[in-house]
Design a protein around this motif. Structure first.
Motif, PDB file in Angstrom:
ATOM      1  N   CYS A 136     -12.283 -25.158  -9.719  1.00 54.35           N
ATOM      2  CA  CYS A 136     -13.643 -25.662  -9.528  1.00 54.35           C
ATOM      3  C   CYS A 136     -14.661 -24.574  -9.864  1.00 54.35           C
ATOM      4  CB  CYS A 136     -13.822 -26.118  -8.083  1.00 54.35           C
ATOM      5  SG  CYS A 136     -15.519 -26.553  -7.656  1.00 54.35           S
ATOM      6  N   PRO A 137     -15.629 -24.858 -10.747  1.00 59.35           N
ATOM      7  CA  PRO A 137     -16.635 -23.858 -11.121  1.00 59.35           C
ATOM      8  C   PRO A 137     -17.393 -23.299  -9.905  1.00 59.35           C
ATOM      9  CG  PRO A 137     -16.711 -25.698 -12.634  1.00 59.35           C
ATOM     10  CD  PRO A 137     -15.786 -26.103 -11.532  1.00 59.35           C
ATOM     11  N   TRP A 138     -17.720 -24.163  -8.940  1.00 63.90           N
ATOM     12  CA  TRP A 138     -18.458 -23.708  -7.767  1.00 63.90           C
ATOM     13  C   TRP A 138     -17.606 -22.761  -6.930  1.00 63.90           C
ATOM     14  CZ3 TRP A 138     -18.069 -23.682  -2.477  1.00 63.90           C
ATOM     15  CH2 TRP A 138     -19.235 -23.381  -1.753  1.00 63.90           C
ATOM     16  N   ASP A 139     -16.369 -23.151  -6.647  1.00 61.58           N
ATOM     17  CA  ASP A 139     -15.491 -22.323  -5.816  1.00 61.58           C
ATOM     18  C   ASP A 139     -15.189 -20.983  -6.478  1.00 61.58           C
ATOM     19  OD1 ASP A 139     -14.486 -24.011  -3.369  1.00 61.58           O
ATOM     20  OD2 ASP A 139     -14.457 -25.395  -5.052  1.00 61.58           O
ATOM     21  N   ARG A 140     -15.078 -20.975  -7.809  1.00 58.38           N
ATOM     22  CA  ARG A 140     -14.754 -19.732  -8.514  1.00 58.38           C
ATOM     23  C   ARG A 140     -15.908 -18.737  -8.459  1.00 58.38           C
ATOM     24  NH1 ARG A 140     -14.381 -20.299 -13.595  1.00 58.38           N
ATOM     25  NH2 ARG A 140     -14.532 -22.543 -13.922  1.00 58.38           N
ATOM     26  N   GLU A 141     -17.134 -19.235  -8.227  1.00 58.24           N
ATOM     27  CA  GLU A 141     -18.302 -18.355  -8.181  1.00 58.24           C
ATOM     28  C   GLU A 141     -18.531 -17.733  -6.800  1.00 58.24           C
ATOM     29  OE1 GLU A 141     -21.738 -20.447  -9.417  1.00 58.24           O
ATOM     30  OE2 GLU A 141     -21.207 -20.457 -11.551  1.00 58.24           O
ATOM     31  N   GLN A 142     -17.833 -18.251  -5.783  1.00 54.39           N
ATOM     32  CA  GLN A 142     -18.133 -17.815  -4.417  1.00 54.39           C
ATOM     33  C   GLN A 142     -17.607 -16.414  -4.108  1.00 54.39           C
ATOM     34  OE1 GLN A 142     -20.349 -19.703  -2.830  1.00 54.39           O
ATOM     35  NE2 GLN A 142     -20.101 -20.845  -4.764  1.00 54.39           N
ATOM     36  N   THR A 143     -18.329 -15.735  -3.211  1.00 53.24           N
ATOM     37  CA  THR A 143     -17.943 -14.413  -2.721  1.00 53.24           C
ATOM     38  C   THR A 143     -18.032 -14.436  -1.195  1.00 53.24           C
ATOM     39  OG1 THR A 143     -20.206 -13.543  -2.695  1.00 53.24           O
ATOM     40  CG2 THR A 143     -18.967 -13.360  -4.778  1.00 53.24           C
ATOM     41  N   THR A 147     -21.766 -14.952  -0.420  1.00 56.71           N
ATOM     42  CA  THR A 147     -22.362 -16.275  -0.655  1.00 56.71           C
ATOM     43  C   THR A 147     -21.875 -17.310   0.348  1.00 56.71           C
ATOM     44  OG1 THR A 147     -20.622 -16.926  -2.238  1.00 56.71           O
ATOM     45  CG2 THR A 147     -22.585 -15.817  -3.130  1.00 56.71           C
ATOM     46  N   LEU A 148     -20.704 -17.077   0.932  1.00 59.45           N
ATOM     47  CA  LEU A 148     -20.142 -18.039   1.887  1.00 59.45           C
ATOM     48  C   LEU A 148     -20.660 -17.860   3.305  1.00 59.45           C
ATOM     49  CD1 LEU A 148     -16.414 -18.101   0.712  1.00 59.45           C
ATOM     50  CD2 LEU A 148     -18.081 -19.948   0.478  1.00 59.45           C
ATOM     51  N   LYS A 149     -21.347 -16.748   3.571  1.00 60.41           N
ATOM     52  CA  LYS A 149     -21.798 -16.456   4.938  1.00 60.41           C
ATOM     53  C   LYS A 149     -22.616 -17.593   5.560  1.00 60.41           C
ATOM     54  CE  LYS A 149     -23.579 -12.396   5.657  1.00 60.41           C
ATOM     55  NZ  LYS A 149     -24.326 -11.126   5.396  1.00 60.41           N
ATOM     56  N   PRO A 150     -23.648 -18.119   4.881  1.00 59.55           N
ATOM     57  CA  PRO A 150     -24.439 -19.176   5.524  1.00 59.55           C
ATOM     58  C   PRO A 150     -23.641 -20.434   5.820  1.00 59.55           C
ATOM     59  CG  PRO A 150     -25.071 -18.897   3.217  1.00 59.55           C
ATOM     60  CD  PRO A 150     -24.201 -17.749   3.567  1.00 59.55           C
ATOM     61  N   TYR A 151     -22.652 -20.735   4.961  1.00 60.33           N
ATOM     62  CA  TYR A 151     -21.830 -21.926   5.183  1.00 60.33           C
ATOM     63  C   TYR A 151     -20.937 -21.749   6.406  1.00 60.33           C
ATOM     64  CZ  TYR A 151     -23.292 -22.881   0.391  1.00 60.33           C
ATOM     65  OH  TYR A 151     -24.037 -23.087  -0.745  1.00 60.33           O
ATOM     66  N   LEU A 152     -20.422 -20.532   6.598  1.00 64.28           N
ATOM     67  CA  LEU A 152     -19.586 -20.262   7.767  1.00 64.28           C
ATOM     68  C   LEU A 152     -20.399 -20.400   9.048  1.00 64.28           C
ATOM     69  CD1 LEU A 152     -16.941 -19.367   9.050  1.00 64.28           C
ATOM     70  CD2 LEU A 152     -17.565 -16.987   8.557  1.00 64.28           C
ATOM     71  N   VAL A 153     -21.620 -19.887   9.031  1.00 58.04           N
ATOM     72  CA  VAL A 153     -22.505 -20.019  10.187  1.00 58.04           C
ATOM     73  C   VAL A 153     -22.796 -21.492  10.459  1.00 58.04           C
ATOM     74  CG1 VAL A 153     -24.822 -19.554  11.071  1.00 58.04           C
ATOM     75  CG2 VAL A 153     -23.549 -17.749   9.891  1.00 58.04           C
ATOM     76  N   GLU A 154     -23.088 -22.239   9.398  1.00 55.96           N
ATOM     77  CA  GLU A 154     -23.402 -23.666   9.542  1.00 55.96           C
ATOM     78  C   GLU A 154     -22.236 -24.430  10.151  1.00 55.96           C
ATOM     79  OE1 GLU A 154     -24.407 -27.506   6.656  1.00 55.96           O
ATOM     80  OE2 GLU A 154     -24.733 -25.466   5.917  1.00 55.96           O
ATOM     81  N   GLU A 155     -21.017 -24.170   9.658  1.00 56.84           N
ATOM     82  CA  GLU A 155     -19.840 -24.865  10.179  1.00 56.84           C
ATOM     83  C   GLU A 155     -19.617 -24.529  11.649  1.00 56.84           C
ATOM     84  OE1 GLU A 155     -18.678 -27.154   8.595  1.00 56.84           O
ATOM     85  OE2 GLU A 155     -18.948 -26.750   6.463  1.00 56.84           O
TER      86      GLU A 155
END
Length: 270
Positions: free
Chosen positions: A26-33, A36-44
């Motif tokens: 997935c192009p989106w998943d391949r771009e993540q670091t 970049t994932l920090k806000p999503y982890l907080v949100e979850e």
């Protein structure tokens, strides 16, 4: 519980994330670091907390799955970078829990929660010495925590080594002192000083909450939810009467607020 089936489920999740990160994934998943994932982890994490607040166990199951996905994703990123892998994460958690619970997995005694905390702090201190780490007992409390959570955690750590009021009376006196200091500066032009005094007052209120074995962050979340429900009542009544909320006098809004407060209190008591 079937361990083989559970292991296969974990292996499947590891495989899914690896596939997403593959060159043809997935192009989106391949771009993540990690960054970049920090806000999503907080949100979850906060979505999981919300599910707990609403006793939504189906939702909680889903949100914990999302958090697990983040754990696997971060482990995959670290493995790609040559730092560690998912097995290392699990091994670290296993070792830490066994080492920090000698009263369960060894012959140490801990008959009360206070005994457990004393063991915990002693062991963490020994771990720090073994790693040749020198620093404050207040270190390792993440700065990214919500401020009320962080204040509570810092206060609890300080209290475990004796830096605490003997009783709640001293904590109350500190609240009154900080409130008075805020009153003395709030009419001035020094916004920085006013901000400082507001912060001191909030910190002292967290201390009261801690002394009462309550969670200040959760208390504030409850008040926010209550405010939203009461304000929503004002909006509903305004719409039902065909009025414009922005043009409504404060006195009428206050009347609806009190009306909504009584109605919601009655519903909770029924």
């Amino acid at each position: 519980m079937n361990n083989k089936q559970d292991n296969k489920k974990i292996e499947k999740l590891l495989g899914i994330v690896a596939r997403l990160r593959a060159p043809d994934g997935c192009p989106w998943d391949r771009e993540q670091t990690h960054e970049t994932l920090k806000p999503y982890l907080v949100e979850e994490t906060y979505e999981a907390l919300e599910a707990i607040d609403h006793k939504n166990y189906k939702g909680l199951c889903e949100e914990l799955g999302d958090i697990l996905l983040h754990v696997v994703f971060h482990a995959n990123l670290a493995q790609e970078e040559g730092h560690f892998n998912f097995d290392d994460v699990v091994a670290s958690a296993n070792n830490k829990m066994i080492h920090r619970h000698p009263h369960v997995f060894s012959d140490a005694r801990a008959d009360t929660v206070d005994d457990v905390w004393r063991h915990w702090e002693k062991i963490k201190g020994e771990e720090k010495k073994a790693k040749k780490e020198v620093g404050s007992v207040l270190e390792n409390v993440p700065k990214a925590l919500p401020s009320l959570y962080r204040a509570d955690k810092l206060q609890r750590r300080a209290a475990r080594i004796g830096f605490d009021w003997d009783n709640i009376a001293g904590a109350w006196e500190k609240v009154y002192e900080e409130l008075q200091e805020l009153k003395e500066v709030y009419e001035g032009d020094d916004k920085e000083k006013i901000s400082e005094e507001i912060g001191d007052l909030l910190f002292s209120i967290v201390n009261i909450s801690r002394k009462l074995n309550l969670d200040a962050e959760e208390a504030l979340r409850g008040s926010i939810d209550k405010f939203m429900k009461r304000f929503h009542y004002i909006e509903e009544q305004t719409t039902a009467k065909g009025k414009d909320l922005q043009k409504m006098p404060l006195e009428e809004m206050d009347r609806l607020w009190r009306e909504g407060k009584a109605k919601l209190a009655s519903e909770q008591g029924s």
